[in-house]
Design an enzyme around this catalytic site. Sequence first.
Site, PDB file in Angstrom:
ATOM      1  N   ARG A   1      -3.513 -10.159 -18.857  1.00 28.19           N
ATOM      2  CA  ARG A   1      -4.206 -10.636 -17.661  1.00 28.19           C
ATOM      3  C   ARG A   1      -3.209 -10.340 -16.507  1.00 28.19           C
ATOM      4  O   ARG A   1      -1.890 -10.694 -16.574  1.00 28.19           O
ATOM      5  CB  ARG A   1      -4.771 -12.084 -17.329  1.00 28.19           C
ATOM      6  N   ARG A   2      -3.583  -9.904 -15.405  1.00 21.64           N
ATOM      7  CA  ARG A   2      -2.782  -9.665 -14.310  1.00 21.64           C
ATOM      8  C   ARG A   2      -1.988 -10.831 -13.540  1.00 21.64           C
ATOM      9  O   ARG A   2      -2.906 -12.035 -13.714  1.00 21.64           O
ATOM     10  CB  ARG A   2      -3.448  -8.949 -13.084  1.00 21.64           C
TER      11      ARG A   2
ATOM     12  N   ASP B   1     -12.598   3.147  -6.484  1.00 27.28           N
ATOM     13  CA  ASP B   1     -11.810   3.982  -7.180  1.00 27.28           C
ATOM     14  C   ASP B   1     -12.600   5.397  -7.080  1.00 27.28           C
ATOM     15  O   ASP B   1     -12.818   6.007  -8.640  1.00 27.28           O
ATOM     16  CB  ASP B   1     -11.300   3.551  -8.588  1.00 27.28           C
TER      17      ASP B   1
ATOM     18  N   GLN C   1      -5.620   9.856 -10.525  1.00 29.66           N
ATOM     19  CA  GLN C   1      -6.059  10.422  -9.191  1.00 29.66           C
ATOM     20  C   GLN C   1      -5.104  11.441  -8.564  1.00 29.66           C
ATOM     21  O   GLN C   1      -3.789  11.371  -9.116  1.00 29.66           O
ATOM     22  CB  GLN C   1      -5.699   9.006  -8.310  1.00 29.66           C
TER      23      GLN C   1
ATOM     24  N   HIS D   1      -1.833   3.205  -7.596  1.00 28.85           N
ATOM     25  CA  HIS D   1      -3.041   4.104  -7.820  1.00 28.85           C
ATOM     26  C   HIS D   1      -2.800   5.494  -8.381  1.00 28.85           C
ATOM     27  O   HIS D   1      -3.321   6.481  -7.972  1.00 28.85           O
ATOM     28  CB  HIS D   1      -3.894   4.186  -6.643  1.00 28.85           C
TER      29      HIS D   1
ATOM     30  N   LYS E   1       0.725  -1.251  -0.166  1.00 27.24           N
ATOM     31  CA  LYS E   1       0.158   0.050  -0.047  1.00 27.24           C
ATOM     32  C   LYS E   1       0.686   1.103   0.011  1.00 27.24           C
ATOM     33  O   LYS E   1       2.004   1.311  -0.151  1.00 27.24           O
ATOM     34  CB  LYS E   1      -0.882  -0.057   1.297  1.00 27.24           C
TER      35      LYS E   1
END
Length: 350
Positions: A127-128, A268, A98, A93, A75
């Site tokens: 794809r992740r 989000d 943002q 993010h 994080k």
Amino acid sequence: MPHVWVRAEQRDNETRTGLTPSGARQLMDAGFDVSVEHSPTRVIADADYSDVGCQMVPAHSWPEAPRDAIIFGLKELPEDNTPLMHRHIMFGHAFKGQPAGLRLLARFKEGGGTLLDLEYLVDESGRRVAAFGYWAGYAGAAVALICWAAQERGEPAGPVSAFDSSTHLLNTLQAELVAIGTHRPNALIIGALGRVGKGAGDLCTAMGVPCTRWDMAETASGGPFPEVLAHELFFNCILARPGTPVFVPTDALTQPRRLSVIGDIACDPDSDFSPIKVYDRTTTWDAPALRVHDDPVLDVTAIDNLPSMLPLESSEDFAEQLLPTLLSLKEDGPVWRRAADIYAVHRDRL
């Protein structure tokens, strides 16, 4: 050989890790150096890392790590505006406009570092390679049901906390629902075929909550989607991106509806592409429900670290998915090159 530096998380209620001791041992067997910061809150004890041979270092000492160390966390970093010179693996993010993300990008640009965003580690098909999505969906559906139960009692939703296991969560939630009675709300899941949607669906099935499951085919029309308002619960399990339809417009607040709880599991709200337009900020463990309308009641729950409610299961699952890609750091594999290229595009737009 690569030097992976696992930092201690500094966010409240964040006890997950992306590397287990067994994974660290596999990295070291492949020739990696692995440093792990001490952490009194990490769900896996420091001693377990020390026992497999990791170099243990002081908590939050990563700014002084060798320049070539790759800093691995999950994080946010502290928002202290210091330049960032290392390569960082984390959820940044930062690529959807943002405000906090733009500030983070500016720090990387100033320091000459690189953001290797975990959300953008993808294979050749896009794809992740690793995601916490299943457990985000599972926990997010649980929180939404907690908020719904609080509505049924005529009370604000109280704090939520971490559970030792999914079994403990199910037992606690079942007792709360049984205390209310036999009625169970119905739910609509959008993104039902993805990891997040499957987790939400499994939790609902375990709790006897009937679900309508939608995915790309059902939302291809672009909306509007009156079916959202016809369900008592709505779970958004689709990441915001350009072209994402709006599922809950602002005028939904004043439309006739059965909808009383929105679980925005993708969470989000400050993205321009958010499909949920009736709220503008995340919710917290202490206050999981944001009341956006009073009559009839509509709450939104949008916690952005939901898998931390099941920290051990989600950490072990994610770490197992990610480990092969971490091992490919040795040859700067294509997943990492793609991630670095994505970062460079956004850095250069600043």
